[in-house]
Design an enzyme around this catalytic site. Structure first.
Site, PDB file in Angstrom:
ATOM      1  N   GLY A 214       0.822  -1.201   0.000  1.00 11.66           N
ATOM      2  CA  GLY A 214       0.000   0.000   0.000  1.00 11.66           C
ATOM      3  C   GLY A 214       0.857   1.253   0.000  1.00 11.66           C
ATOM      4  O   GLY A 214       0.679   2.146  -0.794  1.00 11.66           O
TER       5      GLY A 214
ATOM      6  N   ILE B 124      -0.673  -4.739   5.398  1.00 12.40           N
ATOM      7  CA  ILE B 124      -0.348  -4.372   4.012  1.00 12.40           C
ATOM      8  C   ILE B 124       1.007  -4.945   3.618  1.00 12.40           C
ATOM      9  O   ILE B 124       1.527  -4.651   2.553  1.00 12.40           O
ATOM     10  CB  ILE B 124      -0.372  -2.841   3.816  1.00 12.40           C
ATOM     11  CG1 ILE B 124       0.621  -2.144   4.754  1.00 12.40           C
ATOM     12  CG2 ILE B 124      -1.779  -2.311   4.015  1.00 12.40           C
ATOM     13  CD1 ILE B 124       0.801  -0.664   4.465  1.00 12.40           C
ATOM     14  N   GLY B 125       1.577  -5.743   4.489  1.00  7.21           N
ATOM     15  CA  GLY B 125       2.855  -6.380   4.157  1.00  7.21           C
ATOM     16  C   GLY B 125       3.857  -6.481   5.294  1.00  7.21           C
ATOM     17  O   GLY B 125       4.721  -7.358   5.284  1.00  7.21           O
TER      18      GLY B 125
ATOM     19  N   ILE C  99      12.499  -5.212  19.617  1.00 12.45           N
ATOM     20  CA  ILE C  99      12.134  -5.815  18.337  1.00 12.45           C
ATOM     21  C   ILE C  99      11.301  -7.060  18.641  1.00 12.45           C
ATOM     22  O   ILE C  99      11.800  -8.056  19.153  1.00 12.45           O
ATOM     23  CB  ILE C  99      13.396  -6.157  17.513  1.00 12.45           C
ATOM     24  CG1 ILE C  99      14.174  -4.881  17.195  1.00 12.45           C
ATOM     25  CG2 ILE C  99      13.017  -6.894  16.237  1.00 12.45           C
ATOM     26  CD1 ILE C  99      13.380  -3.789  16.496  1.00 12.45           C
TER      27      ILE C  99
ATOM     28  N   LYS D  48      12.367 -11.206  12.123  1.00 13.75           N
ATOM     29  CA  LYS D  48      12.416 -11.401  10.664  1.00 13.75           C
ATOM     30  C   LYS D  48      11.655 -10.317   9.911  1.00 13.75           C
ATOM     31  O   LYS D  48      12.145  -9.754   8.936  1.00 13.75           O
ATOM     32  CB  LYS D  48      11.799 -12.754  10.292  1.00 13.75           C
ATOM     33  CG  LYS D  48      12.788 -13.887  10.294  1.00 13.75           C
ATOM     34  CD  LYS D  48      12.200 -15.092   9.582  1.00 13.75           C
ATOM     35  CE  LYS D  48      13.247 -16.192   9.537  1.00 13.75           C
ATOM     36  NZ  LYS D  48      12.730 -17.415   8.920  1.00 13.75           N
ATOM     37  N   THR D  49      10.430 -10.046  10.371  1.00  9.82           N
ATOM     38  CA  THR D  49       9.636  -9.060   9.640  1.00  9.82           C
ATOM     39  C   THR D  49      10.166  -7.645   9.894  1.00  9.82           C
ATOM     40  O   THR D  49      10.057  -6.781   9.033  1.00  9.82           O
ATOM     41  CB  THR D  49       8.137  -9.152   9.991  1.00  9.82           C
ATOM     42  OG1 THR D  49       7.980  -8.977  11.396  1.00  9.82           O
ATOM     43  CG2 THR D  49       7.560 -10.491   9.585  1.00  9.82           C
TER      44      THR D  49
ATOM     45  N   GLY E 278       7.192   1.699  16.309  1.00  7.19           N
ATOM     46  CA  GLY E 278       7.022   1.394  14.885  1.00  7.19           C
ATOM     47  C   GLY E 278       8.271   1.686  14.088  1.00  7.19           C
ATOM     48  O   GLY E 278       9.139   2.453  14.508  1.00  7.19           O
TER      49      GLY E 278
ATOM     50  N   GLU F   9       8.139   3.648   8.781  1.00  7.83           N
ATOM     51  CA  GLU F   9       8.540   4.932   8.179  1.00  7.83           C
ATOM     52  C   GLU F   9      10.048   5.168   8.285  1.00  7.83           C
ATOM     53  O   GLU F   9      10.696   5.560   7.312  1.00  7.83           O
ATOM     54  CB  GLU F   9       7.802   6.111   8.835  1.00  7.83           C
ATOM     55  CG  GLU F   9       6.346   5.868   9.208  1.00  7.83           C
ATOM     56  CD  GLU F   9       5.423   5.554   8.056  1.00  7.83           C
ATOM     57  OE1 GLU F   9       5.646   6.065   6.954  1.00  7.83           O
ATOM     58  OE2 GLU F   9       4.463   4.792   8.269  1.00  7.83           O
TER      59      GLU F   9
END
Lengths: 709, 327
Positions: free
Chosen positions: A231, A458-459, A597, A601-602, A670, A673
């Site tokens: 997205g 969204i991924g 964290i 992995k992601t 987060g 960004e």
């Protein structure tokens, strides 16, 4: 049974679905009687539709209906005054070239496409301007305040500093271009029941918009969006084209699928707005910043305003008593922009972090040392301590891994034949958000846990992150936990944007798990079981097939006491060819400072994706418009250059991985960004270090290297 | 999309007969460009004649020539041991083109027939003399960063997009064409046309002909050869400028040399004057620079592509330098 080669507790929970094609995206749902919508778009840039000939299209094979402003179905909110001006079917005005003006619905996509080519419009044309830079420099062009001016200390203090630099930076329009095309399947059923399969970053937001536009109860609307093929911000709003498709379904009384084309992805679903920015920096000879001025112009549309945080970073990122910012938006005759990964901050960071490098050079200082010297102890803008900030440690880790000691402060020092090498660094920073979300947890006697929330993925791996939080808290293996999302009937959660999902929804997952744990402990105590008993035994002993808990979670007073940010440091090594101007990124090291964290992995994938996006922003991506016609000229994947594998070198990702003590129960912030913010400046700074050429206009293509002396 | 008839044939003879029957018919092989053109409404053939089954995929050495069938895939040619050994310049150029997926289906003949990638050609709402003669050239005064600097016309400044064709122009290839009555041969460098007053015509293939094969004479450019493509990203991007450079050096003297450029003209651009200058001279940087300077005679920019006036000679020098350095 699925066979797995390697099992890892940090695997993506949906990885198998994605690589085997089992993940179902919105466009893949087959509803009985499904029909296909194709948009007819304007071929002028500004004016009015004077006639629309739909006869040939209506007679074409397979066509069910042609919808336009001439036969618009009812959408009550669109009939009211106010609201967005660009309402498909509810306006005969043309605001940009490629604007939807009609929709053909047919029984196959091919037939709808053909019939759409038969719709003929005539227009009353008006003068237009799509050239943002021209509008910025035109004194008579309309300009709007995008954000209140900010001033701390003396305005424009840089001008009287011992050492000063002033420079202007240019960014073109960038287009999100996720792999998955935008669209919706809309099914308006009897009794005003609406079922949609959408590409959206927020199922609740989509549901709310539909309810609002059609004035029907929110419970009547079911929005499904389990998998989203990228997205980057463009699916953060419900565009008029989704509403138009719902109108079409209502009109033809059949489900209608609309998937827009790659070319249409450039015009009608937003973009990263173009920007022109001026930075003034002042410092004393010892390298302490004494003045920062950041003035930015951003692109917006004439029919709807768009603003973002372009000048935010200048206010707090460096220790400086005199800071002022100004952000002005300038409308052009193009589709309205929308946030694109890292949004305004990424735009601002290119300018600010390039300027910091320019100042370090002017002072003959190592840019890393200069940054460390001006690293703030507290947030001077909000006059609060940072909740958690480990930038100096991040500098140390990253500089070691990239081999910063090999760098020479004098540009053009590392030469190997025609190739010149250089190193660059930059900071990224983004507000560490935490919103409000609800999660329902169902703990079952068969040993499984189901978690539900109307959030999106969204991924980034939302389901994986949430599963890992729950697994850690309850001691249940990952494969016994299912996190359900992308369904508007689940407990509410905000849209996935602003790097807030893990913090927001993760906190609710945390609270649900804590509550489930205490319920189990209570049940154990009441049934004379040991407090450490397995929940399966406890449930069985109590003859309970399952227990359920729903929790809403949100931030508290801690946000008033602390300034909360995620940080990233990007190190880049490039080589630049003296004769051809080609820039090759040789190595990337990104260090994330974003608390705990949760999902290694992601999290790494996020940083890798941000770096790749950053390479694109720095070196290749630019949406080009012929301003004589107001039409995009490179609106396809062959000519709009996103980086390919061959452009991407080894990417090393490191994390500080220390909990932020205040942000949320996990201590996690987060990182979607910060993975991108600042990256383009690191590349530009590395190019300067390699060649002595300061490129202030993105993307840094070979022609710009050759043209710069 | 407008409906079309799909026909398939496995013989050259029937392919030519089908083509002769209908002037709105087109051959299709890999389709990597034609399908795009049809989707964009630039081309609307009434019949597509699928020639993939016509046996024209050979890659072989016959006497002192290498023969390549028109339907050999770009990958098949680039990966062929004979080509890699005898015509490395061609293999390098092929591998610089498109993406692996496209090269797997794109054919040699189709590569020669691909249309320009000029954005104005593809957008039917914009002027383009190549697509619609008389409508004007959008690129002149518009977005022309990718466009030609040599032998342009007031009607069209588009470039031919192929990499393979640049190498073939340098290698003195011969194109064998079959018509309804007989075969004919044409030099590769004469296959493509300049825009002139007929920008709608990319090449000299007649409406009733098909490309059968290429014949490429053996040469001694097997070691000191390099294809250098300068582009905006490292793969799947068209050339800003590309150079095919082949040198034969003996006793420090250049005994044979081939130079051709892509991304600079309406056709692959052979640098004959530069070749003549270099032949018999020493392979020095000074001579390479002089050759590059000679190559630029008559070059003209259109604004956004002015950088090519510098990038082109630079790329010639670098391609020659890399070619020379190989051993």
């Amino acid at each position: 049974m699925e066979k797995r080669v390697l099992k890892d507790e940090n695997d993506r929970v949906d990885g198998i679905y994605k690589v085997t094609g089992k993940a179902k995206y919105f466009a893949e749902y087959e509803l009985p009687g499904l029909t296909y919508g194709v948009l007819v778009t304007s071929t002028i840039t500004k004016g009015k539709i004077t006639s629309l000939d739909t006869k040939a299209a209506e007679k074409a094979p397979g066509v069910i209906s042609v919808l336009s402003h001439l036969n618009k179905p009812s959408a009550p909110a669109y009939e009211q005054e106010g609201g967005p001006a660009m309402k498909i079917f509810y306006t005969d005005k043309v605001f940009y070239n490629g604007q939807p003006i009609a929709m053909v619905v047919a029984n196959t996509f091919e037939r709808a496409t053909y019939a759409a080519s038969l719709v003929k419009a005539t227009y009353a044309k008006e003068d237009f301007n799509t050239d943002f830079e021209k509008a910025v420099s035109d004194a008579k062009a309309k300009k709007l305040q995008g954000q209140p001016d900010y001033k701390r200390g003396v305005e424009d203090a840089y001008k009287s500093a011992e050492v000063m630099i002033e420079a202007k930076y240019h960014l073109p329009i960038e287009t999100h271009n996720p792999m998955e095309l935008h669209g919706i399947i809309a099914d308006w059923r009897p009794n005003n029941q609406v079922m949609v399969y959408a590409k959206t970053q927020g199922v609740k937001a989509t549901q709310g918009t539909i309810a609002n536009v059609f004035k029907i109860p929110i419970e009547n609307i079911q929005v499904n969006s389990e998998f989203v093929g990228g997205g980057f911000g463009m699916a953060l709003r419900t565009w008029s084209l989704e509403i138009a498709t719902i109108m079409a379904s209502k009109h033809v009384a059949k489900p209608v699928k609309l998937v827009i084309t790659r070319m249409q992805m450039f015009t009608m679903v937003g973009n990263r707005p173009a920007a022109v920015q001026t930075i003034g920096l002042g410092a004393n000879k010892d390298g302490k910043l004494t003045g920062i001025t950041h003035s930015a112009f951003g692109e917006t549309s004439v029919y709807e305003n768009f603003t973002e945080g372009v000048v935010n970073m200048a206010k707090f990122m460096y220790q400086c008593d005199n800071v002022n910012t100004r952000y002005t938006v300038v409308p052009v005759d193009l589709g309205v922009p929308i946030w694109m990964r890292g949004p305004g901050e990424a735009t601002g960071a290119f300018a600010l972090e390039s300027a910091i490098d320019e100042m370090a050079h002017a002072l003959d200082m190592d840019p890393l040392e200069f940054r460390i010297k001006n690293d703030p102890e507290k947030d001077q803008q909000r006059n609060k301590p940072f909740s958690d900030k480990n930038i100096k440690e991040a500098y140390r880790i990253g500089s070691g891994k990239i081999g910063w000691s090999e760098r020479k402060n004098k540009p053009g020092s590392l030469v190997n034949g025609q190739w010149k090498s250089g190193y660059g660094v930059s900071i990224g920073v983004f507000n560490a958000n935490r919103g409000r979300a609800s999660v329902k947890g169902i703990l079952k006697a068969d040993g499984t846990l189901v978690l539900q929330s109307a959030t999106s993925d969204i991924g980034p791996g939302t389901g994986t992150g949430m599963t890992l939080i729950a697994s850690k808290l309850l001691g249940i293996p990952n494969d016994k936990i299912k996190f359900e999302l992308g369904d508007s009937s689940l407990p509410p959660a905000p849209s996935q944007g602003g790097s807030a999902t893990l913090s927001t929804v993760g906190s609710a997952v945390n609270d649900v798990c804590v509550a489930l744990k205490s319920t189990i402990a209570e049940l154990a105590a009441n049934s004379n079981m040991d407090a450490t008993s397995n929940f399966i035994d406890v449930l069985k002993k109590n003859n309970l097939p399952s227990i359920e808990v729903t929790k809403q979670s949100q931030a508290g007073k801690e946000r008033e006491d602390y300034s909360m940010y995620s940080f990233s440091i990007h190190f880049v090594k490039v080589k630049v060819h003296s004769l051809t101007g080609v820039v090759k990124v040789d190595k990337i090291v990104s260090v994330g400072d974003s608390g705990t964290i949760v999902s290694p992995k992601t999290a790494r994938s996020q940083m890798v994706g941000g770096a790749v996006g950053g390479v694109g922003m720095a070196l290749t991506e630019e949406s080009i418009i012929d301003h004589r016609y107001g039409r995009y000229i490179n609106n396809n994947f062959a000519d709009y250059h996103v980086p390919v594998n061959a452009d991407i070198p080894e990417i090393e990702v490191h994390f500080i991985n220390k909990p932020d003590p205040y942000i949320n129960p996990m201590g996690a912030k987060g990182m979607g960004e910060i993975a991108l913010i600042g990256f383009s400046a690191a590349v530009a700074n590395a190019v300067f270090n390699a060649t002595g050429k300061r490129i202030r206009t993105l993307p840094i293509t070979p022609d710009k290297i050759l043209a710069t002396s | 999309m407008i409906n079309f008839q799909y026909l398939r044939t496995s013989s050259k003879k029937s392919a030519l007969a089908l083509l002769l029957k209908d002037k709105n018919a087109k051959f299709i092989a890999g389709g990597t460009n034609l399908i795009d053109l049809m989707k964009r409404g630039v081309s609307a053939p009434e019949k597509l004649i699928d020639i993939n089954h016509v046996p024209l995929k050979q890659i072989e050495l016959v006497g002192d020539k290498i023969i390549i069938g028109a339907l050999a895939s770009n990958t098949a040619v680039a990966e062929n041991e004979l080509i890699k050994e005898k015509l490395p310049l061609l293999a390098m150029a092929l591998n610089a083109g498109a993406s692996a997926q496209l090269r797997n289906v794109a054919t040699v003949g189709g590569n020669m027939m691909q249309r320009t990638r000029c954005g104005y050609f593809y957008d039917t709402e914009m002027p383009c003399n190549k697509r619609k003669p008389g409508s004007g050239c959008g690129a002149i005064g518009g977005f022309n960063r990718m466009h030609a600097i040599f032998a342009t016309s007031d009607n069209c400044i588009a470039v031919h997009p192929s990499d393979m064709c640049v190498a073939l122009a340098a290698l003195d290839a011969v194109v064998v064409l079959a018509g309804p009555k007989a075969e004919r041969k044409i030099l590769f460098k004469d296959f493509h046309r300049l825009a002139g007053d007929t920008p709608q015509l990319d090449n000299n293939l007649k409406a009733d002909e098909m490309i059968i094969r290429l014949e490429i004479p053996l040469n001694n450019l097997t070691v000191n050869a390099h294809y250098l493509k300068v582009r905006d990203r490292a793969s799947y991007a068209f050339a800003l400028v590309s150079v095919a450079a082949g040198l034969e050096i003996s006793n420090h003297k250049i005994t044979d040399v081939r130079l051709a450029m892509g991304g600079v003209a309406h056709k692959p651009w052979r640098l004959t004057a530069s070749e003549n200058f270099l032949r018999g001279k020493e392979a020095t940087i000074e001579n390479f620079e002089q050759a590059a300077k000679l190559a630029m005679t008559g070059a003209k920019g259109f604004g956004e592509n002015d950088f090519k006036l510098q990038m082109a000679p630079n790329t010639i020098i670098e391609a020659l330098t890399i070619a020379k350095s190989k051993a």
